[in-house]
Write an enzyme that holds these catalytic residues in place. Structure first.
Site, PDB file in Angstrom:
ATOM      1  N   SER A  23       0.830  -1.214   0.000  1.00  0.00           N
ATOM      2  CA  SER A  23       0.000   0.000   0.000  1.00  0.00           C
ATOM      3  C   SER A  23       0.862   1.261   0.000  1.00  0.00           C
ATOM      4  O   SER A  23       0.565   2.232  -0.714  1.00  0.00           O
ATOM      5  CB  SER A  23      -0.886   0.027   1.253  1.00  0.00           C
ATOM      6  OG  SER A  23      -1.861  -0.970   1.181  1.00  0.00           O
ATOM      7  N   ASP A 317      -6.913  -7.782   4.775  1.00  0.00           N
ATOM      8  CA  ASP A 317      -6.087  -8.648   3.920  1.00  0.00           C
ATOM      9  C   ASP A 317      -5.603  -9.897   4.654  1.00  0.00           C
ATOM     10  O   ASP A 317      -5.080 -10.824   4.038  1.00  0.00           O
ATOM     11  CB  ASP A 317      -4.890  -7.859   3.376  1.00  0.00           C
ATOM     12  CG  ASP A 317      -5.343  -6.798   2.380  1.00  0.00           C
ATOM     13  OD1 ASP A 317      -6.465  -6.904   1.858  1.00  0.00           O
ATOM     14  OD2 ASP A 317      -4.577  -5.850   2.144  1.00  0.00           O
ATOM     15  N   LYS A 344     -12.881  -9.110  -3.389  1.00  0.00           N
ATOM     16  CA  LYS A 344     -11.421  -8.944  -3.445  1.00  0.00           C
ATOM     17  C   LYS A 344     -10.894  -9.631  -4.711  1.00  0.00           C
ATOM     18  O   LYS A 344     -11.669  -9.899  -5.622  1.00  0.00           O
ATOM     19  CB  LYS A 344     -10.800  -9.538  -2.179  1.00  0.00           C
ATOM     20  CG  LYS A 344     -11.119  -8.724  -0.936  1.00  0.00           C
ATOM     21  CD  LYS A 344     -10.382  -7.403  -0.974  1.00  0.00           C
ATOM     22  CE  LYS A 344     -10.741  -6.520   0.184  1.00  0.00           C
ATOM     23  NZ  LYS A 344     -10.199  -5.177   0.044  1.00  0.00           N
ATOM     24  N   ARG A 348     -13.237 -14.190  -1.547  1.00  0.00           N
ATOM     25  CA  ARG A 348     -12.385 -14.843  -0.545  1.00  0.00           C
ATOM     26  C   ARG A 348     -13.164 -15.648   0.491  1.00  0.00           C
ATOM     27  O   ARG A 348     -12.561 -16.474   1.165  1.00  0.00           O
ATOM     28  CB  ARG A 348     -11.465 -13.812   0.132  1.00  0.00           C
ATOM     29  CG  ARG A 348     -10.340 -13.384  -0.774  1.00  0.00           C
ATOM     30  CD  ARG A 348      -9.318 -12.513  -0.097  1.00  0.00           C
ATOM     31  NE  ARG A 348      -8.241 -12.200  -1.036  1.00  0.00           N
ATOM     32  CZ  ARG A 348      -7.441 -11.152  -0.945  1.00  0.00           C
ATOM     33  NH1 ARG A 348      -7.573 -10.310   0.052  1.00  0.00           N
ATOM     34  NH2 ARG A 348      -6.494 -10.964  -1.843  1.00  0.00           N
TER      35      ARG A 348
HETATM   36  C1  S3P Z   1      -5.654  -1.229   0.087  1.00  0.00           C
HETATM   37  C2  S3P Z   1      -6.873  -1.227   0.720  1.00  0.00           C
HETATM   38  C3  S3P Z   1      -7.665  -2.440   0.955  1.00  0.00           C
HETATM   39  C4  S3P Z   1      -6.824  -3.696   0.833  1.00  0.00           C
HETATM   40  C5  S3P Z   1      -5.943  -3.675  -0.381  1.00  0.00           C
HETATM   41  C6  S3P Z   1      -5.013  -2.474  -0.350  1.00  0.00           C
HETATM   42  C7  S3P Z   1      -4.959   0.036  -0.118  1.00  0.00           C
HETATM   43  O1  S3P Z   1      -8.683  -2.519  -0.014  1.00  0.00           O
HETATM   44  O2  S3P Z   1      -7.649  -4.821   0.812  1.00  0.00           O
HETATM   45  O3  S3P Z   1      -5.157  -4.854  -0.440  1.00  0.00           O
HETATM   46  O4  S3P Z   1      -3.756   0.028  -0.434  1.00  0.00           O
HETATM   47  O5  S3P Z   1      -5.597   1.082   0.044  1.00  0.00           O
HETATM   48  P1  S3P Z   1     -10.096  -1.759   0.182  1.00  0.00           P
HETATM   49  O6  S3P Z   1      -9.857  -0.329   0.189  1.00  0.00           O
HETATM   50  O7  S3P Z   1     -10.932  -2.194  -0.988  1.00  0.00           O
HETATM   51  O8  S3P Z   1     -10.626  -2.272   1.490  1.00  0.00           O
END
Ligand code: S3P
Length: 465
Positions: A23, A317, A344, A348
């Site tokens: 992220s 995650d 996702k 999942r």
């Molecule tokens: C992420 C936010 C999450 C996460 C993804 C990465 C991010 O998703 O599941 O792997 O980097 O902002 P969501 O915003 O859809 O919850």
């Protein structure tokens, strides 16, 4: 198509440094490329997902110098991107597509964003609605608001927006658009979700404030960001696989170094501690993102728990590997309020339940989660990842506990987030072999000692001549 063959381990004694946070790496190239001046990023995650964001920013005129692998100098465009000559390929990455949608919504050109088969099934309505309210024109070319996504940028207006889902990607898309709108943009989240965008924006000099226990974010737009050095810590979500393995394995020892410890990401630690694990957390640095060391000195003895409500966005995650922890724990583990798992990289809930059953674990699938009945022997299995990296890695962990060798099929997807996973898995499995060897040598030595002691005591018992 790559597969992973996994043999069970009976001991674990490992020190690992997982690669950079996914992220934060996305945000480093997106915000670094948008800001003014230079941003030096070290520890960038060289995964396929993050490369998608990096290439997209390059396609919009951002220049980057490679110092070494994962170490880049980004020359930011001070808020003025160049129209890309081709549609932007976001690969498997929802983060790339949703964050870039927010960024290009404020640029005076049209951008087409597309992705692979999995990304083409993911919902985009959540970003289309607020960005449309702000003045951009967005069209989903797929059915039911699915990608490809075409964004016609405009001079944006700030909004006050109540998010329908606790999604950091959605929040970030609105903030990246809000950055280009004059005045105050306010985003309200139903639950606090990861705050990497907010931290990086503040680090780059944006005027941003959080309120209501972190649920509300207020950003003053139309300001210039100034690029700054960023050190990307290890990805907690990658560390999670080894944390669960060590927490579940009797006598296991594990040290994870330089891992990101942002509290909006680390709720797995609370979950595992509720399940009975003892984990030491040592924060070493609190630059714009905290990082440090995590240690388990003696694994084993997990019991079931419930994961729900406000905790969900902070373990989103990690839920597949939490289900695996549930299978390895005594008693019942319940995951609820996690409907987001259905949209996702795969569904999942269905994928995890299906794979657990293959390993002989009893599980009940619910619309928003699952109930896992743990503590029974794990049967060696052959399962397919369905192209979902976190499924592949979570079930590689479960396979370490099976009664024989297992096979995880379709594991190329692991490259999207954890390119050195297989190396680390080998290290764990070889450590176990080395352990068995040491155990063997230890046994031989104990027998020798015993034989010697017997000899000595027999000699001692002989009458003096
Ligand atoms: C992420 C936010 C999450 C996460 C993804 C990465 C991010 O998703 O599941 O792997 O980097 O902002 P969501 O915003 O859809 O919850």
């Amino acid at each position: 198509m790559a597969n992973l063959k996994i043999h069970p381990v009976r001991r674990m004694d490992a020190v690992l440094q997982v690669p950079g946070d996914k992220s934060i790496s996305h945000r480093a190239v997106i915000l670094g490329g948008f800001a003014g001046g230079e941003t030096r990023v070290t520890g960038f995650l060289p995964s396929e997902d993050c490369r998608a964001s990096l290439s997209a920013m390059q396609a919009m005129g951002v220049e980057m110098e490679t110092v070494s692998r994962g170490d880049y100098i980004i020359h930011g465009r001070r808020g003025k991107l160049r129209p890309p000559a081709e549609p932007l390929d976001c690969g498997n990455s929802g983060t790339t597509m949703r964050l870039l949608a927010g960024l290009v919504a404020g640029q005076p050109f049209t951008t087409r964003l597309f992705g692979d088969a999995s990304l083409s099934r993911r919902p985009m309505r959540r970003v289309v609605d607020p960005l449309t309210l702000m003045g951009a024109t967005l069209t989903c070319e797929g059915e039911n608001s699915r990608p490809p996504l075409v964004v016609r940028g405009a001079a944006l207006l700030p909004i006050r927006y109540q998010m329908p889902v606790a999604s950091a990607q959605l929040k970030s898309a609105i903030l990246l658009a809000g950055l280009q709108a004059p005045g105050l943009t306010v985003v309200e989240q139903p639950e606090v979700c990861r705050d990497h965008t907010e931290r990086m924006l503040q680090h780059f000099g944006a005027s941003l404030r959080a309120g209501d226990g972190g649920r509300r974010v207020e950003l003053y737009g139309d300001t210039t960001l100034n690029g700054k050095d960023l050190r990307v810590p290890g990805d907690f979500s990658s560390a999670a696989f080894w944390l669960v393995a060590a927490a579940a394995l009797g006598g296991a020892r594990l040290t994870l170094t330089k891992v990101g410890l942002n509290p909006t990401r680390t709720a797995l630690l609370n979950v595992l501690m509720r399940m009975g694990a003892q984990i030491k957390e040592h924060v070493e640095s609190n630059e714009f993102e905290p990082y440090g060391t995590l240690q388990i000195e003696e694994g084993g003895g997990l019991r079931g728990t419930t994961v729900s409500g406000a905790e969900i966005p902070n373990v989103i995650d990690e839920l597949p590997v939490i289900a695996v922890a549930g299978a390895l724990a005594e008693g019942v583990t319940v995951i609820k309020d996690a409907r987001e798992l259905r949209v996702k990289e795969s569904d999942r809930i269905a994928t995890v339940a299906g794979c657990l059953r293959e390993f002989g674990v009893e599980v009940e699938e619910q619309p928003d989660g699952m109930v896992v009945y743990g503590g029974n022997p794990i049967r060696a299995a052959r399962v397919a990842s369905r192209g979902d990296h976190r499924i592949a890695m979570a079930f590689a962990v479960l396979a370490l506990f099976a009664d024989g060798p297992s096979l995880i099929e379709d594991t190329d997807c692991i490259k999207t987030s954890y390119p050195t996973f297989e190396e680390h898995l080998e290290q764990i499995m070889e450590g176990d072999l080395a352990g068995k060897f040491r155990l063997g040598v230890g046994l031989v030595n104990s027998v020798k000692r015993l034989v010697n002691q017997r000899k000595t005591s027999r000699q001692d018992a002989r009458p003096p001549s």
